[in-house]
Design an enzyme around this catalytic site. Sequence first.
Site, PDB file in Angstrom:
ATOM      1  N   SER A 227      42.116  56.059   4.514  1.00  0.00           N
ATOM      2  CA  SER A 227      42.796  54.957   5.201  1.00  0.00           C
ATOM      3  C   SER A 227      41.806  53.803   5.403  1.00  0.00           C
ATOM      4  O   SER A 227      40.615  54.045   5.615  1.00  0.00           O
ATOM      5  CB  SER A 227      43.289  55.469   6.554  1.00  0.00           C
ATOM      6  OG  SER A 227      44.383  54.728   7.004  1.00  0.00           O
ATOM      7  N   PRO A 228      42.300  52.556   5.347  1.00  0.00           N
ATOM      8  CA  PRO A 228      41.358  51.443   5.579  1.00  0.00           C
ATOM      9  C   PRO A 228      40.774  51.503   6.983  1.00  0.00           C
ATOM     10  O   PRO A 228      41.517  51.707   7.954  1.00  0.00           O
ATOM     11  CB  PRO A 228      42.235  50.202   5.397  1.00  0.00           C
ATOM     12  CG  PRO A 228      43.642  50.667   5.534  1.00  0.00           C
ATOM     13  CD  PRO A 228      43.664  52.105   5.120  1.00  0.00           C
TER      14      PRO A 228
ATOM     15  N   CYS B  42      37.998  49.298   9.301  1.00  0.00           N
ATOM     16  CA  CYS B  42      37.020  48.230   9.522  1.00  0.00           C
ATOM     17  C   CYS B  42      35.716  48.835  10.022  1.00  0.00           C
ATOM     18  O   CYS B  42      35.731  49.696  10.907  1.00  0.00           O
ATOM     19  CB  CYS B  42      37.520  47.265  10.591  1.00  0.00           C
ATOM     20  SG  CYS B  42      38.821  46.186  10.034  1.00  0.00           S
TER      21      CYS B  42
ATOM     22  N   ALA C  97      40.249  46.415   6.157  1.00  0.00           N
ATOM     23  CA  ALA C  97      40.946  45.130   6.251  1.00  0.00           C
ATOM     24  C   ALA C  97      39.936  44.016   6.027  1.00  0.00           C
ATOM     25  O   ALA C  97      38.967  43.888   6.773  1.00  0.00           O
ATOM     26  CB  ALA C  97      41.588  44.988   7.624  1.00  0.00           C
TER      27      ALA C  97
ATOM     28  N   GLN D 261      42.347  46.491   1.383  1.00  0.00           N
ATOM     29  CA  GLN D 261      43.399  45.973   2.256  1.00  0.00           C
ATOM     30  C   GLN D 261      43.035  44.537   2.607  1.00  0.00           C
ATOM     31  O   GLN D 261      41.897  44.275   3.029  1.00  0.00           O
ATOM     32  CB  GLN D 261      43.489  46.817   3.530  1.00  0.00           C
ATOM     33  CG  GLN D 261      44.685  46.440   4.394  1.00  0.00           C
ATOM     34  CD  GLN D 261      44.652  47.105   5.756  1.00  0.00           C
ATOM     35  OE1 GLN D 261      43.673  46.985   6.485  1.00  0.00           O
ATOM     36  NE2 GLN D 261      45.721  47.780   6.120  1.00  0.00           N
TER      37      GLN D 261
ATOM     38  N   TYR E 292      48.829  42.209  13.732  1.00  0.00           N
ATOM     39  CA  TYR E 292      48.127  41.111  13.065  1.00  0.00           C
ATOM     40  C   TYR E 292      49.165  40.096  12.553  1.00  0.00           C
ATOM     41  O   TYR E 292      50.366  40.262  12.782  1.00  0.00           O
ATOM     42  CB  TYR E 292      47.204  41.658  11.972  1.00  0.00           C
ATOM     43  CG  TYR E 292      46.129  42.559  12.577  1.00  0.00           C
ATOM     44  CD1 TYR E 292      45.276  42.068  13.565  1.00  0.00           C
ATOM     45  CD2 TYR E 292      46.006  43.903  12.216  1.00  0.00           C
ATOM     46  CE1 TYR E 292      44.320  42.878  14.170  1.00  0.00           C
ATOM     47  CE2 TYR E 292      45.045  44.722  12.815  1.00  0.00           C
ATOM     48  CZ  TYR E 292      44.205  44.196  13.791  1.00  0.00           C
ATOM     49  OH  TYR E 292      43.272  44.999  14.395  1.00  0.00           O
TER      50      TYR E 292
ATOM     51  N   ARG F 265      51.223  47.938   4.335  1.00  0.00           N
ATOM     52  CA  ARG F 265      51.178  48.712   5.592  1.00  0.00           C
ATOM     53  C   ARG F 265      52.079  48.070   6.630  1.00  0.00           C
ATOM     54  O   ARG F 265      51.955  46.869   6.909  1.00  0.00           O
ATOM     55  CB  ARG F 265      49.749  48.824   6.125  1.00  0.00           C
ATOM     56  CG  ARG F 265      49.682  49.547   7.463  1.00  0.00           C
ATOM     57  CD  ARG F 265      48.285  49.985   7.842  1.00  0.00           C
ATOM     58  NE  ARG F 265      48.021  51.331   7.374  1.00  0.00           N
ATOM     59  CZ  ARG F 265      47.058  52.125   7.842  1.00  0.00           C
ATOM     60  NH1 ARG F 265      46.253  51.695   8.787  1.00  0.00           N
ATOM     61  NH2 ARG F 265      46.886  53.336   7.378  1.00  0.00           N
TER      62      ARG F 265
ATOM     63  N   GLY G 175      41.858  58.952   8.153  1.00  0.00           N
ATOM     64  CA  GLY G 175      40.840  58.036   8.657  1.00  0.00           C
ATOM     65  C   GLY G 175      39.716  58.810   9.311  1.00  0.00           C
ATOM     66  O   GLY G 175      38.762  59.261   8.689  1.00  0.00           O
TER      67      GLY G 175
END
Length: 377
Positions: free
Chosen positions: A24-25, A27, A59, A101, A185, A233, A329
């Site tokens: 999973s992305p 940060c 992201a 992403q 976001y 997403r 994640g």
Amino acid sequence: MSGVPLFNSIDIKSISFKNRVIMSPMCQYSAENGHLTNWHKQHYSRFAQSGLGGAFMEATAVSPEGRITHGCTGIWDDKFIPDLSEIVKIFKKYNVNIGIQIGHAGRKASCDRPIDGAKPLTSQSIEKPWEIIAPSSIPMSLDSPEPREATQDDIHKIINDFTLAAERANKAGFDMIEIHGAHGYLLHTFLSPISNKRTDNYGGNFENRVRIIKEVINSINQVWPKNKPFFYRISSIDGLDAGTTWNEILELVNILKSLGVDVIDCSSGGLSGTSAISKAKITPGFQVNYAKNIREHCNISTMAVGAIIGYEQANNIIGHNCADFVALGRELMSNTQWVYHAAKHFKLNNSKDFIDPKYAFYLRRRDEQLDLEHMPK
Ligand SMILES: Cc1cc2nc3c(=O)[nH]c(=O)nc-3n(C[C@H](O)[C@H](O)[C@H](O)COP(=O)(O)O)c2cc1C
């Protein structure tokens, strides 16, 4: 076919995934002025050696003002392409599909890194705050600054920024792309009636609230190769009263599908509060039902995410047709060799294919030598 659904390969457009496990992305908040640092190289190297079917880089902001923090990675300029392509090479060496992403933080931009409290930056902060924009001038929480309402010119710039970012992602060699349309976001705030009170053609009814998303995707479709997978997403629910309805979410997914999106990554929430992940109590697989229902109703591939931890748990998600992929994640952070251990758990003959060949050589030799019956209690 391995007989274990989690390890059955799947093709999405031109890309073949050797198993269903995706990173999973996440940060890292370790970039400098948008540039990757050594942290990213060593961090992503660990996951490149994880036997994953695929991985998403964190992201990455389509514009400087679209970053959540000063530590977010950027893709708003061609100067970022060489470093990003280094990450691609790291994954390609291990035959792992690598995506990125891309996103814009909207009213959640200009914050401290989560590790420093994730509070909105102020003039008193060590790092400089910047102007935040959103569909409407509604702050994300009571102690957050009021964002400036995006003008139509801002909206056109945002669409252009996403498009150029996707073009750069392709130039850097990424196999797949994911648009961050979740977690409060920018794109999510346009969709939700809680955060979008506009009176022009980008606000009001569902058709207007979804307009920017359609325009972003249509524009990206002009530059993103048709044979490369396209993930989106979503926050499957806003988690707040008066948010986007479930029927609207299904309608959104049908629109995404008609525009050529291949996989819906089914997350949830995030419309209020600052951090990357909510502090609410969660149970294992708490978002899986969204992936299952969306898959069934809209006949589209989905990715389940959120507290997917166990090997049997993950395998059942795929085996019971709840999703086509599982995204992991934090569990991957705790166990970078999760896929190898899952393959061992399911007694796959090729389990050592999911670990670096140099390690596999020594582990194989140990397996041949070791008499486990004499393991001390
Ligand atoms: C450190 C960290 C950073 C994250 N960054 C992102 C991100 O860049 N994009 C995103 O969509 N979700 C992000 N998330 C959410 C994760 O992708 C994932 O959806 C969430 O952690 C739930 O999965 P897990 O329980 O397997 O960790 C982040 C989560 C963590 C822990």
